[in-house]
Write a protein that holds these residues in place. Sequence first.
Motif, PDB file in Angstrom:
ATOM      1  N   PRO A 105      61.771  61.660 -63.790  1.00 37.24           N
ATOM      2  CA  PRO A 105      60.749  62.401 -63.032  1.00 37.24           C
ATOM      3  C   PRO A 105      61.313  63.654 -62.364  1.00 37.24           C
ATOM      4  O   PRO A 105      60.635  64.684 -62.314  1.00 37.24           O
ATOM      5  CB  PRO A 105      60.282  61.377 -61.988  1.00 37.24           C
ATOM      6  CG  PRO A 105      60.645  60.053 -62.549  1.00 37.24           C
ATOM      7  CD  PRO A 105      61.894  60.273 -63.334  1.00 37.24           C
ATOM      8  N   GLY A 106      62.562  63.571 -61.857  1.00 34.59           N
ATOM      9  CA  GLY A 106      63.150  64.721 -61.185  1.00 34.59           C
ATOM     10  C   GLY A 106      63.343  65.911 -62.112  1.00 34.59           C
ATOM     11  O   GLY A 106      63.217  67.060 -61.690  1.00 34.59           O
ATOM     12  N   LEU A 107      63.673  65.650 -63.372  1.00 35.96           N
ATOM     13  CA  LEU A 107      63.816  66.746 -64.334  1.00 35.96           C
ATOM     14  C   LEU A 107      62.516  67.518 -64.487  1.00 35.96           C
ATOM     15  O   LEU A 107      62.522  68.709 -64.813  1.00 35.96           O
ATOM     16  CB  LEU A 107      64.275  66.210 -65.683  1.00 35.96           C
ATOM     17  CG  LEU A 107      65.721  65.701 -65.754  1.00 35.96           C
ATOM     18  CD1 LEU A 107      65.987  65.064 -67.110  1.00 35.96           C
ATOM     19  CD2 LEU A 107      66.709  66.828 -65.499  1.00 35.96           C
ATOM     20  N   PHE A 108      61.398  66.822 -64.255  1.00 32.75           N
ATOM     21  CA  PHE A 108      60.092  67.459 -64.387  1.00 32.75           C
ATOM     22  C   PHE A 108      59.472  67.747 -63.015  1.00 32.75           C
ATOM     23  O   PHE A 108      58.256  67.848 -62.883  1.00 32.75           O
ATOM     24  CB  PHE A 108      59.161  66.571 -65.213  1.00 32.75           C
ATOM     25  CG  PHE A 108      59.601  66.414 -66.643  1.00 32.75           C
ATOM     26  CD1 PHE A 108      59.207  67.329 -67.618  1.00 32.75           C
ATOM     27  CD2 PHE A 108      60.426  65.367 -67.008  1.00 32.75           C
ATOM     28  CE1 PHE A 108      59.629  67.187 -68.928  1.00 32.75           C
ATOM     29  CE2 PHE A 108      60.844  65.215 -68.325  1.00 32.75           C
ATOM     30  CZ  PHE A 108      60.449  66.128 -69.289  1.00 32.75           C
ATOM     31  N   ASN A 109      60.344  67.844 -61.990  1.00 33.58           N
ATOM     32  CA  ASN A 109      59.955  68.282 -60.649  1.00 33.58           C
ATOM     33  C   ASN A 109      59.045  67.299 -59.919  1.00 33.58           C
ATOM     34  O   ASN A 109      58.293  67.697 -59.019  1.00 33.58           O
ATOM     35  CB  ASN A 109      59.286  69.668 -60.701  1.00 33.58           C
ATOM     36  CG  ASN A 109      60.170  70.689 -61.376  1.00 33.58           C
ATOM     37  OD1 ASN A 109      61.342  70.814 -61.055  1.00 33.58           O
ATOM     38  ND2 ASN A 109      59.623  71.408 -62.341  1.00 33.58           N
ATOM     39  N   VAL A 110      59.106  66.025 -60.284  1.00 35.07           N
ATOM     40  CA  VAL A 110      58.389  64.978 -59.551  1.00 35.07           C
ATOM     41  C   VAL A 110      59.429  64.275 -58.678  1.00 35.07           C
ATOM     42  O   VAL A 110      60.229  63.487 -59.178  1.00 35.07           O
ATOM     43  CB  VAL A 110      57.708  63.981 -60.509  1.00 35.07           C
ATOM     44  CG1 VAL A 110      56.994  62.897 -59.722  1.00 35.07           C
ATOM     45  CG2 VAL A 110      56.734  64.710 -61.431  1.00 35.07           C
ATOM     46  N   ASN A 111      59.432  64.578 -57.387  1.00 36.20           N
ATOM     47  CA  ASN A 111      60.526  64.116 -56.533  1.00 36.20           C
ATOM     48  C   ASN A 111      60.143  62.979 -55.603  1.00 36.20           C
ATOM     49  O   ASN A 111      60.950  62.559 -54.772  1.00 36.20           O
ATOM     50  CB  ASN A 111      61.081  65.280 -55.712  1.00 36.20           C
ATOM     51  CG  ASN A 111      60.085  65.770 -54.675  1.00 36.20           C
ATOM     52  OD1 ASN A 111      58.881  65.557 -54.793  1.00 36.20           O
ATOM     53  ND2 ASN A 111      60.585  66.439 -53.646  1.00 36.20           N
ATOM     54  N   GLU A 112      58.934  62.445 -55.710  1.00 31.73           N
ATOM     55  CA  GLU A 112      58.526  61.370 -54.805  1.00 31.73           C
ATOM     56  C   GLU A 112      59.430  60.136 -54.862  1.00 31.73           C
ATOM     57  O   GLU A 112      59.653  59.498 -53.817  1.00 31.73           O
ATOM     58  CB  GLU A 112      57.068  60.976 -55.076  1.00 31.73           C
ATOM     59  CG  GLU A 112      56.035  61.887 -54.460  1.00 31.73           C
ATOM     60  CD  GLU A 112      55.812  63.151 -55.275  1.00 31.73           C
ATOM     61  OE1 GLU A 112      55.024  63.999 -54.855  1.00 31.73           O
ATOM     62  OE2 GLU A 112      56.443  63.268 -56.351  1.00 31.73           O
ATOM     63  N   PRO A 113      59.977  59.737 -56.042  1.00 28.36           N
ATOM     64  CA  PRO A 113      60.871  58.566 -56.031  1.00 28.36           C
ATOM     65  C   PRO A 113      62.055  58.713 -55.090  1.00 28.36           C
ATOM     66  O   PRO A 113      62.479  57.739 -54.468  1.00 28.36           O
ATOM     67  CB  PRO A 113      61.318  58.467 -57.494  1.00 28.36           C
ATOM     68  CG  PRO A 113      60.178  59.022 -58.277  1.00 28.36           C
ATOM     69  CD  PRO A 113      59.654  60.153 -57.434  1.00 28.36           C
ATOM     70  N   LEU A 114      62.605  59.938 -54.968  1.00 23.00           N
ATOM     71  CA  LEU A 114      63.711  60.127 -54.029  1.00 23.00           C
ATOM     72  C   LEU A 114      63.214  60.300 -52.599  1.00 23.00           C
ATOM     73  O   LEU A 114      63.828  59.806 -51.654  1.00 23.00           O
ATOM     74  CB  LEU A 114      64.547  61.338 -54.421  1.00 23.00           C
ATOM     75  CG  LEU A 114      65.573  61.139 -55.542  1.00 23.00           C
ATOM     76  CD1 LEU A 114      66.400  62.395 -55.708  1.00 23.00           C
ATOM     77  CD2 LEU A 114      66.475  59.960 -55.263  1.00 23.00           C
TER      78      LEU A 114
ATOM     79  N   MET B 170      56.891  55.126 -58.040  1.00 24.05           N
ATOM     80  CA  MET B 170      57.393  55.247 -59.407  1.00 24.05           C
ATOM     81  C   MET B 170      56.249  55.310 -60.409  1.00 24.05           C
ATOM     82  O   MET B 170      56.234  56.163 -61.299  1.00 24.05           O
ATOM     83  CB  MET B 170      58.320  54.078 -59.723  1.00 24.05           C
ATOM     84  CG  MET B 170      59.663  54.121 -59.004  1.00 24.05           C
ATOM     85  SD  MET B 170      60.660  55.599 -59.382  1.00 24.05           S
ATOM     86  CE  MET B 170      60.918  55.396 -61.143  1.00 24.05           C
ATOM     87  N   ILE B 171      55.285  54.405 -60.279  1.00 24.88           N
ATOM     88  CA  ILE B 171      54.182  54.393 -61.252  1.00 24.88           C
ATOM     89  C   ILE B 171      53.310  55.636 -61.090  1.00 24.88           C
ATOM     90  O   ILE B 171      52.849  56.222 -62.076  1.00 24.88           O
ATOM     91  CB  ILE B 171      53.348  53.100 -61.122  1.00 24.88           C
ATOM     92  CG1 ILE B 171      52.390  52.959 -62.307  1.00 24.88           C
ATOM     93  CG2 ILE B 171      52.565  53.068 -59.817  1.00 24.88           C
ATOM     94  CD1 ILE B 171      53.068  52.781 -63.631  1.00 24.88           C
ATOM     95  N   GLY B 172      53.118  56.080 -59.829  1.00 26.22           N
ATOM     96  CA  GLY B 172      52.342  57.298 -59.612  1.00 26.22           C
ATOM     97  C   GLY B 172      53.049  58.524 -60.171  1.00 26.22           C
ATOM     98  O   GLY B 172      52.412  59.404 -60.767  1.00 26.22           O
ATOM     99  N   ALA B 173      54.383  58.590 -59.996  1.00 25.18           N
ATOM    100  CA  ALA B 173      55.149  59.731 -60.503  1.00 25.18           C
ATOM    101  C   ALA B 173      55.096  59.789 -62.023  1.00 25.18           C
ATOM    102  O   ALA B 173      54.915  60.867 -62.620  1.00 25.18           O
ATOM    103  CB  ALA B 173      56.595  59.639 -60.022  1.00 25.18           C
ATOM    104  N   LEU B 174      55.241  58.652 -62.668  1.00 27.22           N
ATOM    105  CA  LEU B 174      55.190  58.630 -64.130  1.00 27.22           C
ATOM    106  C   LEU B 174      53.801  58.993 -64.635  1.00 27.22           C
ATOM    107  O   LEU B 174      53.658  59.690 -65.649  1.00 27.22           O
ATOM    108  CB  LEU B 174      55.609  57.250 -64.642  1.00 27.22           C
ATOM    109  CG  LEU B 174      57.085  56.889 -64.417  1.00 27.22           C
ATOM    110  CD1 LEU B 174      57.359  55.453 -64.851  1.00 27.22           C
ATOM    111  CD2 LEU B 174      57.999  57.852 -65.171  1.00 27.22           C
TER     112      LEU B 174
END
Length: 722
Positions: free
Chosen positions: A315-324, A29-33
């Motif tokens: 994050p998903g809206l901005f194509n960062v999908n690692e949390p999922l 989460m922190i890396g994605a943000l």
Amino acid sequence: MYTWAERLANLPFFLAVQRSLAVTLPLIMIGALALLVRDFPLQSVQNAMDRVLDPNWRQVCDNLVAGSFGITALVVLCAFSSIMTTLANQRDPLSTVSPIMAAIVSLSCFFIVGAPAETGSWPVLFSLGQGLLIALAVAIASTLLYLRLSRIPALRLSLGAAGHDPTISDVLTVLPAGMVTMCIFALIRVLFLPRGANLHDQLHHLLALPSFSGAWDHLATGLVYTAFSQLSWFFGLHGPNILFSVEEDILAPAGMANAAAFANGLPPAHIFTKAFFDAFTNMGGAGCTLCLILAVFLCGKDAGNRKLCLFALVPGLFNVNEPLLFGLPLVFNPVYLIPFLLVPLIQTIAAYLATAFDLLPRTIATASWTTPALLSGFIATGSLTGTCMQLINLALGTAIYIPFVRIGDRLLEDRGQHLLAVLLRAAESRTTGPQGRRCLDLPGDAGRLAKLLAEDLKGVLDRDDQLFIVYQPQVEAISNRIRGVEALLRWRHPVFGFIPPPLIIALAEDTDGIGWLGRFVLREACNQRAAWKGLVADDLVMSINVIPRQILAPYFDLDLIAALQDAGVPPSQLEVEITESTMFEPDAASLDMLGRLRLSGVQVAIDDFGMGHTSLRYLREFPIDTVKLDRSLTQVGNGDVNESIVLSIVELSRALGFRTVVEGIENLEQLDYFLRIGCHLFQGYLFCRPVSGEDCLHYIRLHSGGSAAPSSHFPARKQPRH
């Protein structure tokens, strides 16, 4: 499909993989943000941050990424080894292996076979994008080998040789197995890796794809690229990094050629470009996880997954999908393998055909990789048609994900119900753990669930929004009147549904919350009885269940009388039921407490009577008014043991002047039998299920005239099950 998914998902290997990936969620989460902030798609926002914040704000983001994504592979390795060892210990508790030692051995093996010759390359080995698959492979191999070796008697030190300190014992007992495991991995590196090589370099050499030639714009080629990228993600490898040569040599030049042709007024020539895949097959990231988020919001029932998707939405809206990828997780998750591969393939086919038939313009610009869906489609094609195509692909992907979300929810629900059954067995037993607790001292997943439920119960006790009372009438068959009502505690948990009452009591006892819980039941029952004043007969008795710890509390009788006075209920209208299976020794303190209750006018009953070892002693020692037969005794047949026990109890109760209430009456045969042997008070589903106070009052008033015949002639009004 569900059976197949259930079998795979419940294998210890997949459980350990999924849980070890979920452990990394705070890092993810922190890396994605940090990635999102560093690469925000609007340059104006970045310029504003340059003016407002310290000029080194991008360095701060890089440090956050390095401290999260940069060490994720190591975290997964240690977590997998520890969790896999814990699961193995649950299956074979006689050969326990320290989970910490397993993690240390796996970490050592990882460095033995994976460490590059140059220390400057180590961050790549530890990182999420490039080191995860190697770390997980080493963790799996080293942990399974270590566990197998540690169960060989010759490689285990005896407890006497290990000493008495538990920590030292854990280390020394399996010391030979750990040393042998590390030596085997050292031999693997010497024998199977070229001199100076390491696993990371060898893996990328094996995965290197040959360059594609002029046939790239064919649909089959695009599908192969998409499938390989998705498979890489599924096994924990960063797909675009693995296929970087394809992107650099083919997709990016094709995009630039399209842009140049459009600028010169010529029709773009290429369908497959980097912008094409970014806009139409990777919305939300690999696997088009934005579709998964929508599917969970539309039909997902698991509260944990819904909250996770809520966190992952931005994050998903901005194509960062690692949390999922690592929260659900999707990596190594057999439940989501099919949609994770299928959704991008279907979307690629749909966008390709729309482009080939000139329904969708070819891409002419490359947007930043963090550009949100719908906007990226417009930028890539220069047309709202691109946005419409994205909406179509989102709908297709969401529809494909929905059945698998339901399967995943059902698997989680079944696993939770299994653990609840384990907790219920522990709650109903009299066995306690090392700290004297029945549920919280359980090992493994059952103990963790008990702790979660105990925390939830504390919150419920403060709010009273999930706990409630239902009421079940006691019917006198001769007059067909309602002579009593039993107040029964219920807990409707938002995730696990109805929690069995014995488990509620056990959790409350384990957390010293039984006093508050008992006062809650007493207060609700007294208030309900007061609300019925003038609407029911004055001799109708409200029964509540109590446990020994409540009876032995110094001021239990004073608290009970105070609750009656506050509600304006006479003591004669209340009965306390003590379950025989939880009875205590009839010492002076308990006898004195029960005696004071009876002197005050409160009635005393023994619930579930007849199957304990000291039943007759209770009848002799305790001051009681009512005996409630154990429901297991209602299953009687001609001449069986239960029938003899029931006849003895009924005759003894009649001789001693006790009322006898028969619980668990569910059919006419049972009712007719107990009527023949002289029983008159009954409680069970044949008459009425436990219902709300309002429905119970309706039932009581319906039978207040006494005109209806017993059993089958009662009105066949359906009662809600609780």
